[in-house]
Design a protein around this motif. Structure first.
Motif, PDB file in Angstrom:
ATOM      1  N   UNK A 183       0.828  -1.207   0.000  1.00  0.00           N
ATOM      2  CA  UNK A 183       0.000   0.000   0.000  1.00  0.00           C
ATOM      3  C   UNK A 183       0.862   1.255   0.000  1.00  0.00           C
ATOM      4  N   UNK A 184       1.931   1.234   0.773  1.00  0.00           N
ATOM      5  CA  UNK A 184       2.823   2.393   0.818  1.00  0.00           C
ATOM      6  C   UNK A 184       3.521   2.601  -0.526  1.00  0.00           C
ATOM      7  N   UNK A 185       3.933   1.510  -1.173  1.00  0.00           N
ATOM      8  CA  UNK A 185       4.588   1.628  -2.476  1.00  0.00           C
ATOM      9  C   UNK A 185       3.617   2.146  -3.531  1.00  0.00           C
ATOM     10  N   UNK A 186       2.354   1.756  -3.441  1.00  0.00           N
ATOM     11  CA  UNK A 186       1.358   2.200  -4.414  1.00  0.00           C
ATOM     12  C   UNK A 186       1.079   3.693  -4.267  1.00  0.00           C
ATOM     13  N   UNK A 187       1.236   4.225  -3.064  1.00  0.00           N
ATOM     14  CA  UNK A 187       0.987   5.647  -2.819  1.00  0.00           C
ATOM     15  C   UNK A 187       2.258   6.475  -2.908  1.00  0.00           C
ATOM     16  N   UNK A 199      -2.017   7.790   3.049  1.00  0.00           N
ATOM     17  CA  UNK A 199      -3.159   8.705   3.050  1.00  0.00           C
ATOM     18  C   UNK A 199      -3.926   8.537   4.362  1.00  0.00           C
ATOM     19  N   UNK A 200      -4.324   9.649   4.977  1.00  0.00           N
ATOM     20  CA  UNK A 200      -5.043   9.581   6.241  1.00  0.00           C
ATOM     21  C   UNK A 200      -6.367   8.865   6.124  1.00  0.00           C
ATOM     22  N   UNK A 201      -7.078   9.093   5.029  1.00  0.00           N
ATOM     23  CA  UNK A 201      -8.373   8.421   4.831  1.00  0.00           C
ATOM     24  C   UNK A 201      -8.183   6.929   4.649  1.00  0.00           C
ATOM     25  N   UNK A 202      -7.132   6.531   3.952  1.00  0.00           N
ATOM     26  CA  UNK A 202      -6.866   5.108   3.744  1.00  0.00           C
ATOM     27  C   UNK A 202      -6.541   4.432   5.075  1.00  0.00           C
ATOM     28  N   UNK A 203      -5.718   5.100   5.882  1.00  0.00           N
ATOM     29  CA  UNK A 203      -5.374   4.538   7.184  1.00  0.00           C
ATOM     30  C   UNK A 203      -6.609   4.419   8.071  1.00  0.00           C
ATOM     31  N   UNK A 204      -7.461   5.428   8.044  1.00  0.00           N
ATOM     32  CA  UNK A 204      -8.701   5.392   8.817  1.00  0.00           C
ATOM     33  C   UNK A 204      -9.608   4.262   8.339  1.00  0.00           C
ATOM     34  N   UNK A 205      -9.689   4.074   7.029  1.00  0.00           N
ATOM     35  CA  UNK A 205     -10.514   2.997   6.474  1.00  0.00           C
ATOM     36  C   UNK A 205      -9.978   1.631   6.907  1.00  0.00           C
ATOM     37  N   UNK A 206      -8.658   1.467   6.888  1.00  0.00           N
ATOM     38  CA  UNK A 206      -8.059   0.189   7.300  1.00  0.00           C
ATOM     39  C   UNK A 206      -8.355  -0.081   8.776  1.00  0.00           C
TER      40      UNK A 206
END
Length: 54
Positions: free
Chosen positions: A9-13, A18-25
């Protein structure tokens, strides 16, 4: 396994999380844990009910 997924995920970004991605996870992880706990409680309740019925 989780670390590999996080690295992908980090490599893709581009290395940024992203804060929203982390919150979603985090929300999905919490939902999975709550669902598992509820399932276990229901299962234990069913087993105890069956034992009381005998």
């Amino acid at each position: 396994m989780w670390l590999d997924l996080l690295h992908r995920l980090l490599d893709a970004n581009g290395g940024k999380m992203n804060g929203k991605l982390l919150l979603a996870i985090v929300l999905v992880a919490i939902l999975v844990v709550v669902g598992f706990v509820a399932f276990r409680l229901i299962l234990v309740d069913m087993i105890l009910t069956l034992k009381d019925a005998r």
